[in-house]
Design an enzyme around this catalytic site. Sequence first.
Site, PDB file in Angstrom:
ATOM      1  N   LYS A  71      20.531  11.111  11.338  1.00 53.16           N
ATOM      2  CA  LYS A  71      19.488  10.119  11.054  1.00 53.16           C
ATOM      3  C   LYS A  71      18.141  10.833  11.052  1.00 53.16           C
ATOM      4  O   LYS A  71      17.474  10.915  12.101  1.00 53.16           O
ATOM      5  CB  LYS A  71      19.507   9.040  12.148  1.00 53.16           C
ATOM      6  CG  LYS A  71      20.776   8.189  12.167  1.00 53.16           C
ATOM      7  CD  LYS A  71      20.704   7.156  13.284  1.00 53.16           C
ATOM      8  CE  LYS A  71      21.843   6.167  13.222  1.00 53.16           C
ATOM      9  NZ  LYS A  71      21.820   5.214  14.356  1.00 53.16           N
ATOM     10  N   ASP A  78      29.513  13.702  16.268  1.00 51.32           N
ATOM     11  CA  ASP A  78      29.751  12.598  15.335  1.00 51.32           C
ATOM     12  C   ASP A  78      28.445  12.218  14.635  1.00 51.32           C
ATOM     13  O   ASP A  78      28.394  12.025  13.430  1.00 51.32           O
ATOM     14  CB  ASP A  78      30.358  11.384  16.051  1.00 51.32           C
ATOM     15  CG  ASP A  78      29.571  10.974  17.310  1.00 51.32           C
ATOM     16  OD1 ASP A  78      28.667  11.723  17.719  1.00 51.32           O
ATOM     17  OD2 ASP A  78      29.863   9.908  17.872  1.00 51.32           O
ATOM     18  N   GLY A 106      32.664  10.412  20.826  1.00 48.48           N
ATOM     19  CA  GLY A 106      32.507  10.077  19.408  1.00 48.48           C
ATOM     20  C   GLY A 106      33.112  11.034  18.401  1.00 48.48           C
ATOM     21  O   GLY A 106      33.569  10.613  17.339  1.00 48.48           O
ATOM     22  N   THR A 110      20.629  14.580  22.688  1.00 44.74           N
ATOM     23  CA  THR A 110      21.926  15.093  23.146  1.00 44.74           C
ATOM     24  C   THR A 110      22.136  16.528  22.686  1.00 44.74           C
ATOM     25  O   THR A 110      22.526  17.396  23.468  1.00 44.74           O
ATOM     26  CB  THR A 110      23.085  14.215  22.599  1.00 44.74           C
ATOM     27  OG1 THR A 110      22.794  12.863  22.904  1.00 44.74           O
ATOM     28  CG2 THR A 110      24.413  14.616  23.196  1.00 44.74           C
ATOM     29  N   ASP A 121      21.010  11.497  16.326  1.00 44.86           N
ATOM     30  CA  ASP A 121      20.040  10.413  16.166  1.00 44.86           C
ATOM     31  C   ASP A 121      18.661  10.960  16.572  1.00 44.86           C
ATOM     32  O   ASP A 121      17.973  11.580  15.772  1.00 44.86           O
ATOM     33  CB  ASP A 121      20.532   9.255  17.049  1.00 44.86           C
ATOM     34  CG  ASP A 121      19.695   8.004  16.961  1.00 44.86           C
ATOM     35  OD1 ASP A 121      18.979   7.841  15.970  1.00 44.86           O
ATOM     36  OD2 ASP A 121      19.751   7.170  17.892  1.00 44.86           O
TER      37      ASP A 121
HETATM   38  P1  IMP Z   1      20.822  11.292  20.230  1.00 43.76           P
HETATM   39  O1  IMP Z   1      20.868  11.986  21.576  1.00 43.76           O
HETATM   40  O2  IMP Z   1      19.726  10.277  20.162  1.00 43.76           O
HETATM   41  O3  IMP Z   1      20.778  12.249  19.066  1.00 43.76           O
HETATM   42  O4  IMP Z   1      22.114  10.431  20.122  1.00 43.76           O
HETATM   43  C1  IMP Z   1      23.329  10.976  20.051  1.00 43.76           C
HETATM   44  C2  IMP Z   1      24.413  10.011  20.486  1.00 43.76           C
HETATM   45  O5  IMP Z   1      24.023   8.635  20.413  1.00 43.76           O
HETATM   46  C3  IMP Z   1      25.575  10.125  19.560  1.00 43.76           C
HETATM   47  O6  IMP Z   1      26.440  11.163  19.933  1.00 43.76           O
HETATM   48  C4  IMP Z   1      26.203   8.754  19.651  1.00 43.76           C
HETATM   49  O7  IMP Z   1      27.077   8.696  20.741  1.00 43.76           O
HETATM   50  C5  IMP Z   1      25.060   7.816  19.901  1.00 43.76           C
HETATM   51  N1  IMP Z   1      24.585   7.144  18.653  1.00 43.76           N
HETATM   52  C6  IMP Z   1      23.412   7.307  18.008  1.00 43.76           C
HETATM   53  N2  IMP Z   1      23.335   6.537  16.917  1.00 43.76           N
HETATM   54  C7  IMP Z   1      24.502   5.866  16.862  1.00 43.76           C
HETATM   55  C8  IMP Z   1      25.036   4.893  15.923  1.00 43.76           C
HETATM   56  O8  IMP Z   1      24.427   4.497  14.919  1.00 43.76           O
HETATM   57  N3  IMP Z   1      26.286   4.446  16.198  1.00 43.76           N
HETATM   58  C9  IMP Z   1      27.012   4.853  17.286  1.00 43.76           C
HETATM   59  N4  IMP Z   1      26.555   5.757  18.162  1.00 43.76           N
HETATM   60  C10 IMP Z   1      25.304   6.251  17.972  1.00 43.76           C
HETATM   61 MG    MG Z   2      28.300  11.248  20.624  1.00 43.23          MG
END
Ligand code: IMP
Ligand code: MG
Length: 179
Positions: free
Chosen positions: A132, A101, A46, A108, A104
Amino acid sequence: MIKVQKGQLVPLFSKEVIEKRINEIANDINKKFANKNPIFIGVLNGSFIFLSDLIRRIRIECEMDFIKTSSYEGIKSTGKIKTNSKIIRNLENRHIIIVEDIIDTGRTIQFLSKYFEKKNPLKISIITLLFKPKSYKIKLNIDYIGFEISPDFVVGYGLDYNQKFRNLDSIYYLKTLIE
Ligand code: IMP
Ligand code: MG
């Protein structure tokens, strides 16, 4: 699987708005990391567009690398983070800047932060283009945030929905997924 038509993309940030914000972040980094020779580490896939735009506005001595993770299938997080590549260079006593990128739930970035801690860097800083806050489940501090957004799903400017839409030069909400 949900079929997405072009008209279902709702504009969120235009390329001009993104560019302006990246300039501000780059100016800040140019000041804060002067003489620190930071290593920018882009989180693939991303962040490839964000990092390529950001790095061209960095005027200080710096290096760059990439790590590949994946956690999502479609719009639902599987909750499991995988690294599909490893950083093999020595990061000991270096300033590293993780470039995401979007953050959320934070799973990650938490995984990556632990992964890099083990490599004994001097300092880990985190940059994300999108954040977010309502979905964020962890305590880890994020040093630079491009834009705070609602938990709805976004695509474009490197961000995908099932590997599609990364090529769009602006950021959009995916309408089918927010109704
Ligand atoms: P986390 O581990 O929940 O913080 O998510 C991180 C990863 O989820 C990001 O690096 C994105 O690849 C994916 N992601 C989370 N939200 C979105 C979105 O709204 N659009 C596209 N990818 C997302
Ligand atoms: Mg990502």
